[in-house]
Write a protein that holds these residues in place. Structure first.
Motif, PDB file in Angstrom:
ATOM      1  N   LYS A  53     -11.780  17.974  14.819  1.00 41.89           N
ATOM      2  CA  LYS A  53     -12.237  18.797  15.948  1.00 41.89           C
ATOM      3  C   LYS A  53     -11.294  18.687  17.136  1.00 41.89           C
ATOM      4  CE  LYS A  53     -17.139  19.086  14.780  1.00 41.89           C
ATOM      5  NZ  LYS A  53     -18.541  18.772  15.173  1.00 41.89           N
ATOM      6  N   ALA A  54     -10.545  17.577  17.203  1.00 43.06           N
ATOM      7  CA  ALA A  54      -9.528  17.425  18.247  1.00 43.06           C
ATOM      8  C   ALA A  54      -8.236  18.154  17.892  1.00 43.06           C
ATOM      9  CB  ALA A  54      -9.243  15.949  18.485  1.00 43.06           C
ATOM     10  N   GLY A  55      -8.207  18.801  16.713  1.00 42.99           N
ATOM     11  CA  GLY A  55      -7.046  19.594  16.312  1.00 42.99           C
ATOM     12  C   GLY A  55      -5.960  18.830  15.609  1.00 42.99           C
ATOM     13  N   LEU A  56      -6.322  17.676  14.991  1.00 46.02           N
ATOM     14  CA  LEU A  56      -5.321  16.820  14.372  1.00 46.02           C
ATOM     15  C   LEU A  56      -5.485  16.762  12.858  1.00 46.02           C
ATOM     16  CD1 LEU A  56      -5.563  13.954  16.972  1.00 46.02           C
ATOM     17  CD2 LEU A  56      -3.519  15.335  16.546  1.00 46.02           C
ATOM     18  N   PRO A  57      -4.390  16.803  12.108  1.00 45.22           N
ATOM     19  CA  PRO A  57      -4.468  16.550  10.671  1.00 45.22           C
ATOM     20  C   PRO A  57      -4.864  15.098  10.436  1.00 45.22           C
ATOM     21  CG  PRO A  57      -2.183  16.683  11.356  1.00 45.22           C
ATOM     22  CD  PRO A  57      -3.001  17.046  12.559  1.00 45.22           C
ATOM     23  N   VAL A  58      -5.465  14.839   9.267  1.00 43.71           N
ATOM     24  CA  VAL A  58      -6.088  13.538   9.038  1.00 43.71           C
ATOM     25  C   VAL A  58      -5.806  13.045   7.620  1.00 43.71           C
ATOM     26  CG1 VAL A  58      -8.271  12.254   9.012  1.00 43.71           C
ATOM     27  CG2 VAL A  58      -7.952  14.118  10.642  1.00 43.71           C
ATOM     28  N   VAL A  59      -5.562  11.733   7.520  1.00 38.13           N
ATOM     29  CA  VAL A  59      -5.603  10.992   6.257  1.00 38.13           C
ATOM     30  C   VAL A  59      -6.805  10.065   6.328  1.00 38.13           C
ATOM     31  CG1 VAL A  59      -4.501   9.172   4.878  1.00 38.13           C
ATOM     32  CG2 VAL A  59      -3.126  11.073   5.788  1.00 38.13           C
ATOM     33  N   VAL A  60      -7.619  10.044   5.274  1.00 38.50           N
ATOM     34  CA  VAL A  60      -8.783   9.162   5.212  1.00 38.50           C
ATOM     35  C   VAL A  60      -8.627   8.235   4.022  1.00 38.50           C
ATOM     36  CG1 VAL A  60     -11.306   9.018   5.091  1.00 38.50           C
ATOM     37  CG2 VAL A  60     -10.230  10.982   6.191  1.00 38.50           C
ATOM     38  N   ASP A  61      -8.851   6.946   4.243  1.00 40.07           N
ATOM     39  CA  ASP A  61      -8.838   6.003   3.132  1.00 40.07           C
ATOM     40  C   ASP A  61      -9.998   6.328   2.187  1.00 40.07           C
ATOM     41  OD1 ASP A  61      -7.255   3.430   2.471  1.00 40.07           O
ATOM     42  OD2 ASP A  61      -9.310   2.928   1.959  1.00 40.07           O
ATOM     43  N   LYS A  62      -9.866   5.916   0.929  1.00 41.81           N
ATOM     44  CA  LYS A  62     -10.955   6.145  -0.022  1.00 41.81           C
ATOM     45  C   LYS A  62     -12.093   5.154   0.254  1.00 41.81           C
ATOM     46  CE  LYS A  62     -10.507   2.260  -2.181  1.00 41.81           C
ATOM     47  NZ  LYS A  62     -11.606   1.270  -2.225  1.00 41.81           N
ATOM     48  N   PRO A  63     -13.352   5.497  -0.069  1.00 39.55           N
ATOM     49  CA  PRO A  63     -13.820   6.822  -0.454  1.00 39.55           C
ATOM     50  C   PRO A  63     -13.888   7.730   0.764  1.00 39.55           C
ATOM     51  CG  PRO A  63     -15.696   5.358  -0.236  1.00 39.55           C
ATOM     52  CD  PRO A  63     -14.469   4.513  -0.005  1.00 39.55           C
ATOM     53  N   LEU A  64     -13.675   9.016   0.555  1.00 40.40           N
ATOM     54  CA  LEU A  64     -13.703   9.969   1.657  1.00 40.40           C
ATOM     55  C   LEU A  64     -15.035   9.923   2.394  1.00 40.40           C
ATOM     56  CD1 LEU A  64     -12.582  12.337   3.282  1.00 40.40           C
ATOM     57  CD2 LEU A  64     -13.227  13.859   1.403  1.00 40.40           C
ATOM     58  N   ALA A  65     -16.128   9.774   1.651  1.00 37.95           N
ATOM     59  CA  ALA A  65     -17.462   9.803   2.239  1.00 37.95           C
ATOM     60  C   ALA A  65     -18.429   9.087   1.308  1.00 37.95           C
ATOM     61  CB  ALA A  65     -17.911  11.249   2.464  1.00 37.95           C
ATOM     62  N   MET A  92      -4.474  19.834   7.771  1.00 37.60           N
ATOM     63  CA  MET A  92      -4.367  19.022   6.567  1.00 37.60           C
ATOM     64  C   MET A  92      -5.412  17.914   6.583  1.00 37.60           C
ATOM     65  SD  MET A  92      -1.522  16.296   5.321  1.00 37.60           S
ATOM     66  CE  MET A  92      -2.447  15.097   6.288  1.00 37.60           C
ATOM     67  N   LEU A  93      -6.048  17.704   5.442  1.00 33.11           N
ATOM     68  CA  LEU A  93      -6.947  16.569   5.218  1.00 33.11           C
ATOM     69  C   LEU A  93      -6.574  15.974   3.864  1.00 33.11           C
ATOM     70  CD1 LEU A  93      -9.399  14.774   5.853  1.00 33.11           C
ATOM     71  CD2 LEU A  93     -10.859  16.557   4.867  1.00 33.11           C
ATOM     72  N   ALA A  94      -6.055  14.763   3.878  1.00 32.23           N
ATOM     73  CA  ALA A  94      -5.635  14.083   2.650  1.00 32.23           C
ATOM     74  C   ALA A  94      -6.408  12.781   2.508  1.00 32.23           C
ATOM     75  CB  ALA A  94      -4.136  13.794   2.678  1.00 32.23           C
ATOM     76  N   VAL A  95      -6.598  12.341   1.267  1.00 34.30           N
ATOM     77  CA  VAL A  95      -7.386  11.136   0.990  1.00 34.30           C
ATOM     78  C   VAL A  95      -6.505  10.139   0.261  1.00 34.30           C
ATOM     79  CG1 VAL A  95      -9.514  10.233  -0.008  1.00 34.30           C
ATOM     80  CG2 VAL A  95      -9.438  12.596   0.838  1.00 34.30           C
ATOM     81  N   PHE A  96      -6.562   8.880   0.704  1.00 40.33           N
ATOM     82  CA  PHE A  96      -5.650   7.849   0.208  1.00 40.33           C
ATOM     83  C   PHE A  96      -6.169   7.244  -1.103  1.00 40.33           C
ATOM     84  CE2 PHE A  96      -3.694   3.498   0.450  1.00 40.33           C
ATOM     85  CZ  PHE A  96      -2.376   3.907   0.379  1.00 40.33           C
ATOM     86  N   HIS A  97      -6.022   8.011  -2.186  1.00 45.22           N
ATOM     87  CA  HIS A  97      -6.258   7.480  -3.529  1.00 45.22           C
ATOM     88  C   HIS A  97      -4.905   7.011  -4.061  1.00 45.22           C
ATOM     89  CE1 HIS A  97     -10.490   8.026  -4.458  1.00 45.22           C
ATOM     90  NE2 HIS A  97     -10.456   9.193  -3.857  1.00 45.22           N
ATOM     91  N   ASN A  98      -4.437   5.889  -3.536  1.00 52.27           N
ATOM     92  CA  ASN A  98      -3.092   5.409  -3.836  1.00 52.27           C
ATOM     93  C   ASN A  98      -2.893   5.023  -5.293  1.00 52.27           C
ATOM     94  OD1 ASN A  98      -4.918   3.175  -2.977  1.00 52.27           O
ATOM     95  ND2 ASN A  98      -3.195   1.879  -3.572  1.00 52.27           N
ATOM     96  N   ARG A  99      -3.994   4.725  -6.010  1.00 54.35           N
ATOM     97  CA  ARG A  99      -3.838   4.272  -7.395  1.00 54.35           C
ATOM     98  C   ARG A  99      -3.371   5.378  -8.335  1.00 54.35           C
ATOM     99  NH1 ARG A  99      -3.628  -1.315  -7.924  1.00 54.35           N
ATOM    100  NH2 ARG A  99      -4.928  -2.221  -6.301  1.00 54.35           N
ATOM    101  N   ARG A 100      -3.268   6.605  -7.837  1.00 53.78           N
ATOM    102  CA  ARG A 100      -2.631   7.651  -8.639  1.00 53.78           C
ATOM    103  C   ARG A 100      -1.139   7.370  -8.826  1.00 53.78           C
ATOM    104  NH1 ARG A 100      -5.155  13.523  -6.741  1.00 53.78           N
ATOM    105  NH2 ARG A 100      -7.348  12.885  -6.704  1.00 53.78           N
ATOM    106  N   PRO A 112      -1.157  15.439  -0.814  1.00 52.75           N
ATOM    107  CA  PRO A 112      -0.945  14.673  -2.045  1.00 52.75           C
ATOM    108  C   PRO A 112      -2.241  14.369  -2.780  1.00 52.75           C
ATOM    109  CG  PRO A 112      -0.607  13.295  -0.112  1.00 52.75           C
ATOM    110  CD  PRO A 112      -0.699  14.705   0.381  1.00 52.75           C
ATOM    111  N   VAL A 113      -3.341  14.235  -2.065  1.00 50.51           N
ATOM    112  CA  VAL A 113      -4.682  14.126  -2.649  1.00 50.51           C
ATOM    113  C   VAL A 113      -5.589  15.002  -1.805  1.00 50.51           C
ATOM    114  CG1 VAL A 113      -6.621  12.636  -3.239  1.00 50.51           C
ATOM    115  CG2 VAL A 113      -4.290  11.758  -3.437  1.00 50.51           C
ATOM    116  N   THR A 114      -6.144  16.042  -2.389  1.00 52.92           N
ATOM    117  CA  THR A 114      -6.955  16.976  -1.614  1.00 52.92           C
ATOM    118  C   THR A 114      -8.356  16.435  -1.380  1.00 52.92           C
ATOM    119  OG1 THR A 114      -7.830  18.161  -3.540  1.00 52.92           O
ATOM    120  CG2 THR A 114      -5.693  18.902  -2.656  1.00 52.92           C
ATOM    121  N   ALA A 115      -8.982  16.926  -0.335  1.00 52.55           N
ATOM    122  CA  ALA A 115     -10.364  16.539  -0.055  1.00 52.55           C
ATOM    123  C   ALA A 115     -11.307  17.013  -1.157  1.00 52.55           C
ATOM    124  CB  ALA A 115     -10.795  17.100   1.300  1.00 52.55           C
TER     125      ALA A 115
END
Length: 358
Positions: free
Chosen positions: A91-103, A122-130, A327-330
């Protein structure tokens, strides 16, 4: 949304626990084009670590302090804060990376994905184990296995004495426990390999005194493709099972031991360091740890692909600069959360639970 004229993206990091300090901050620092600009922590000891390990980063007390200090916000705070902090940043207008789990729920995950699309962010999720070396190897070997009937995958540890903290002792609102922690990786990998899941059966138990969230779980997935995945996650495994045992119509692949990247990051090494992994290259694995491919009495060792966690933030940068997909979609992360929700319900009821289509 992309920002092609930005030479270097300022990254604001919310949280400096294990996820923020051992994974996100080092990987951000190792990615040309990204600069860790600010870190949120109110813990004096963690603040001192930030100043020592990332001297160019400012320490701030609140996530809202990141908005005007960042071009990208990374949410690596406790799981219960992922949705509210990501929502505020978007909502502040910033792209975001979220660590897993997204929610904690698929509905919340899909709402975040909707908000990002609506704002063209952009919203990316850190599923690094891929980008684990063994997982990359398995993906390459799939054609040689034939039709995969059964996929066995484990993240097991031997921690008979609890470490404490919100993952073990927090209530359900913390979105803790081994199912949402280690299970996020296992389910995500299974979905990436074998596609959507139609039904889930799960068991989740609390084995140790003083722990209030599950620390020992098993999940069985029936994929729409016909493959069955059996996933184990535990903090109380006195003898560890194989990381992967994959049974196909033509051959099997069996691999022991975890990807070494986490240990090296915790030891202070980073991608791009010429001395990392003893000079063998980031993500290299010793030959004695390689998995084996073949049939009973006729198998061979298979070199493990180099693990490559750095590809995640390289993909984030490409998304910001070029408008490439995250790299990992929401949406893919929401599919993982939907399976975890079904597994939680199954463990509570003892029933096989269908997974609603997304």
């Amino acid at each position: 949304m992309s920002f092609p004229d930005v030479a270097e993206y300022r990254v604001g990091l919310a949280g400096y626990g294990p996820a923020g300090s051992f994974f996100h901050a080092p990987l951000i620092a190792a990615t040309p084009g990204l600069r860790l600009s600010a870190v949120v922590t109110r813990d004096p000891a963690k603040a001192e670590r930030v100043r020592r390990e990332h001297p160019g980063a400012e320490v701030v007390a609140d996530a809202a302090d990141l908005w005007d200090r960042s071009d990208l916000v990374v949410v690596a705070s406790p799981n219960r804060t992922h949705v509210p902090l990501a929502t505020e940043a978007l909502k502040a207008g910033l792209p975001v990376v979220v660590d897993k789990p997204l929610a904690g729920t698929a509905a919340d995950a899909r709402e975040l994905a909707r908000l990002a699309r609506e704002r063209d962010l952009m919203l990316a999720v850190f599923h690094n184990r891929r980008w684990d070396g063994d997982f990359l190897t398995l993906r390459r070997l799939l054609p040689e296995l034939g039709t995969v009937h059964r996929f066995e995958s484990r993240f097991e540890r031997w921690r008979p004495v609890p470490k404490g903290g919100w993952r073990e002792t927090g209530g359900p609102g913390e979105v803790g426990g081994t199912l949402y922690d280690l299970g996020s990786h296992l389910v995500d990998q299974a979905l990436q390999l074998f596609g959507p899941v139609s039904h889930v059966y799960a068991e989740a138990d609390i084995r140790r005194a003083g722990v209030s969230n599950d620390d020992d779980a098993f999940v069985a997935l029936t994929h729409a493709s016909g493959t069955r995945s059996q996933l184990w996650m535990s903090a109380v495994a006195a003898r560890l099972g194989p990381r992967f045992r994959v049974l196909g119509s033509q051959a099997a692949y069996v691999k022991w031991g975890l990807d070494p990247q986490e240990d090296r990051l915790r030891a202070g090494e980073r991608p791009g360091d010429p001395h990392a992994f003893g000079g063998a290259g980031w993500g290299a694995e010793a030959p004695e740890r390689w998995g084996r491919l073949g049939t009973e009495g006729d198998d061979r060792p298979v070199p493990t692909e180099h693990g490559a966690y750095q590809r995640f933030y390289e993909g984030v940068l490409a998304s910001l600069r070029e408008g490439a997909p995250p790299p990992v979609t929401a949406d893919s992360a929401a599919a993982t959360v939907a399976v975890l929700e079904a597994a939680t319900l199954s463990a509570r009821t003892g029933q096989v639970v269908p997974v609603p289509e997304g």
